[in-house]
Design a protein around this motif. Structure first.
Motif, mmCIF file in Angstrom:
data_model
loop_
_atom_site.group_PDB
_atom_site.id
_atom_site.type_symbol
_atom_site.label_atom_id
_atom_site.label_comp_id
_atom_site.label_asym_id
_atom_site.label_seq_id
_atom_site.Cartn_x
_atom_site.Cartn_y
_atom_site.Cartn_z
ATOM 1 N N GLY A 17 2.060 32.213 37.356
ATOM 2 C CA GLY A 17 2.773 33.271 38.072
ATOM 3 C C GLY A 17 2.826 34.563 37.278
ATOM 4 O O GLY A 17 2.620 35.651 37.820
ATOM 5 N N ALA A 18 3.084 34.450 35.991
ATOM 6 C CA ALA A 18 3.129 35.641 35.142
ATOM 7 C C ALA A 18 1.744 36.279 35.065
ATOM 8 O O ALA A 18 1.608 37.507 35.170
ATOM 9 C CB ALA A 18 3.628 35.274 33.757
ATOM 10 N N PHE A 19 0.714 35.474 34.908
ATOM 11 C CA PHE A 19 -0.650 35.999 34.842
ATOM 12 C C PHE A 19 -1.028 36.691 36.151
ATOM 13 O O PHE A 19 -1.626 37.771 36.146
ATOM 14 C CB PHE A 19 -1.629 34.862 34.540
ATOM 15 N N LYS A 20 -0.661 36.085 37.250
ATOM 16 C CA LYS A 20 -0.956 36.663 38.564
ATOM 17 C C LYS A 20 -0.279 38.021 38.717
ATOM 18 O O LYS A 20 -0.904 38.986 39.171
ATOM 19 C CB LYS A 20 -0.473 35.705 39.649
ATOM 20 N N LEU A 21 0.983 38.120 38.340
ATOM 21 C CA LEU A 21 1.689 39.398 38.449
ATOM 22 C C LEU A 21 1.109 40.450 37.503
ATOM 23 O O LEU A 21 1.032 41.629 37.861
ATOM 24 C CB LEU A 21 3.173 39.200 38.179
ATOM 25 N N ILE A 22 0.709 40.037 36.318
ATOM 26 C CA ILE A 22 0.106 40.986 35.382
ATOM 27 C C ILE A 22 -1.204 41.525 35.950
ATOM 28 O O ILE A 22 -1.445 42.736 35.945
ATOM 29 C CB ILE A 22 -0.115 40.331 34.012
ATOM 30 N N VAL A 23 -2.050 40.643 36.464
ATOM 31 C CA VAL A 23 -3.340 41.075 37.009
ATOM 32 C C VAL A 23 -3.136 41.973 38.225
ATOM 33 O O VAL A 23 -3.787 43.022 38.348
ATOM 34 C CB VAL A 23 -4.213 39.856 37.363
ATOM 35 N N LEU A 24 -2.229 41.604 39.120
ATOM 36 C CA LEU A 24 -1.963 42.443 40.287
ATOM 37 C C LEU A 24 -1.344 43.778 39.892
ATOM 38 O O LEU A 24 -1.655 44.815 40.483
ATOM 39 C CB LEU A 24 -1.051 41.704 41.269
ATOM 40 N N GLY A 25 -0.474 43.766 38.886
ATOM 41 C CA GLY A 25 0.131 45.010 38.416
ATOM 42 C C GLY A 25 -0.896 45.953 37.817
ATOM 43 O O GLY A 25 -0.887 47.157 38.085
ATOM 44 N N ILE A 26 -1.799 45.407 37.010
ATOM 45 C CA ILE A 26 -2.857 46.239 36.426
ATOM 46 C C ILE A 26 -3.771 46.771 37.516
ATOM 47 O O ILE A 26 -4.153 47.949 37.501
ATOM 48 C CB ILE A 26 -3.644 45.433 35.363
ATOM 49 N N GLY A 27 -4.113 45.943 38.478
ATOM 50 C CA GLY A 27 -4.958 46.392 39.587
ATOM 51 C C GLY A 27 -4.290 47.489 40.405
ATOM 52 O O GLY A 27 -4.937 48.468 40.788
ATOM 53 N N ALA A 28 -2.995 47.336 40.672
ATOM 54 C CA ALA A 28 -2.269 48.365 41.422
ATOM 55 C C ALA A 28 -2.199 49.659 40.629
ATOM 56 O O ALA A 28 -2.380 50.755 41.191
ATOM 57 C CB ALA A 28 -0.868 47.865 41.754
ATOM 58 N N TYR A 29 -1.958 49.553 39.333
ATOM 59 C CA TYR A 29 -1.907 50.749 38.491
ATOM 60 C C TYR A 29 -3.246 51.483 38.518
ATOM 61 O O TYR A 29 -3.288 52.707 38.679
ATOM 62 C CB TYR A 29 -1.539 50.367 37.056
ATOM 63 N N LEU A 30 -4.331 50.752 38.354
ATOM 64 C CA LEU A 30 -5.648 51.384 38.339
ATOM 65 C C LEU A 30 -6.003 51.986 39.699
ATOM 66 O O LEU A 30 -6.635 53.048 39.764
ATOM 67 C CB LEU A 30 -6.710 50.384 37.894
ATOM 68 N N ALA A 31 -5.592 51.335 40.791
ATOM 69 C CA ALA A 31 -5.862 51.891 42.120
ATOM 70 C C ALA A 31 -5.097 53.191 42.335
ATOM 71 O O ALA A 31 -5.659 54.184 42.828
ATOM 72 C CB ALA A 31 -5.483 50.873 43.189
ATOM 73 N N ILE A 32 -3.841 53.207 41.954
ATOM 74 C CA ILE A 32 -3.037 54.426 42.105
ATOM 75 C C ILE A 32 -3.577 55.524 41.207
ATOM 76 O O ILE A 32 -3.706 56.681 41.627
ATOM 77 C CB ILE A 32 -1.560 54.129 41.806
#
Length: 82
Positions: free
Chosen positions: A14-29
């Protein structure tokens, strides 16, 4: 199943999933803001450069927020599953 890896896997996954999604969202924005900046600079609009303090705060805030998010997910999952 006391002490086996299966007890800890949901926390780390769960932590890994949130980290990966957070990094992806940051890079998209970031990409969208950079693209808008590139288009506006091509039109001749001038932007102010961010100050050193603003850059420092942004570079320190992101890792701190990610670490806090990981701990929050781990403890919330532990509380929910117990």
């Amino acid at each position: 199943m006391n002490g086996s890896w299966a007890n800890f896997f949901p926390y780390f996954a769960g932590a890994f999933k949130l980290i990966v999604l957070g990094i992806g969202a940051y890079l998209a924005i970031k990409w969208h803001f950079d693209e808008e900046r590139r288009v506006r600079e091509a039109e001749g609009v001038v932007f102010d450069k961010p100050s050193f303090m603003k850059k420092l705060v942004m570079r320190l805030a992101l890792p701190v927020l990610l670490i806090l998010l990981v701990f929050l997910v781990i403890y919330a999952t532990n509380w929910f599953l117990d």
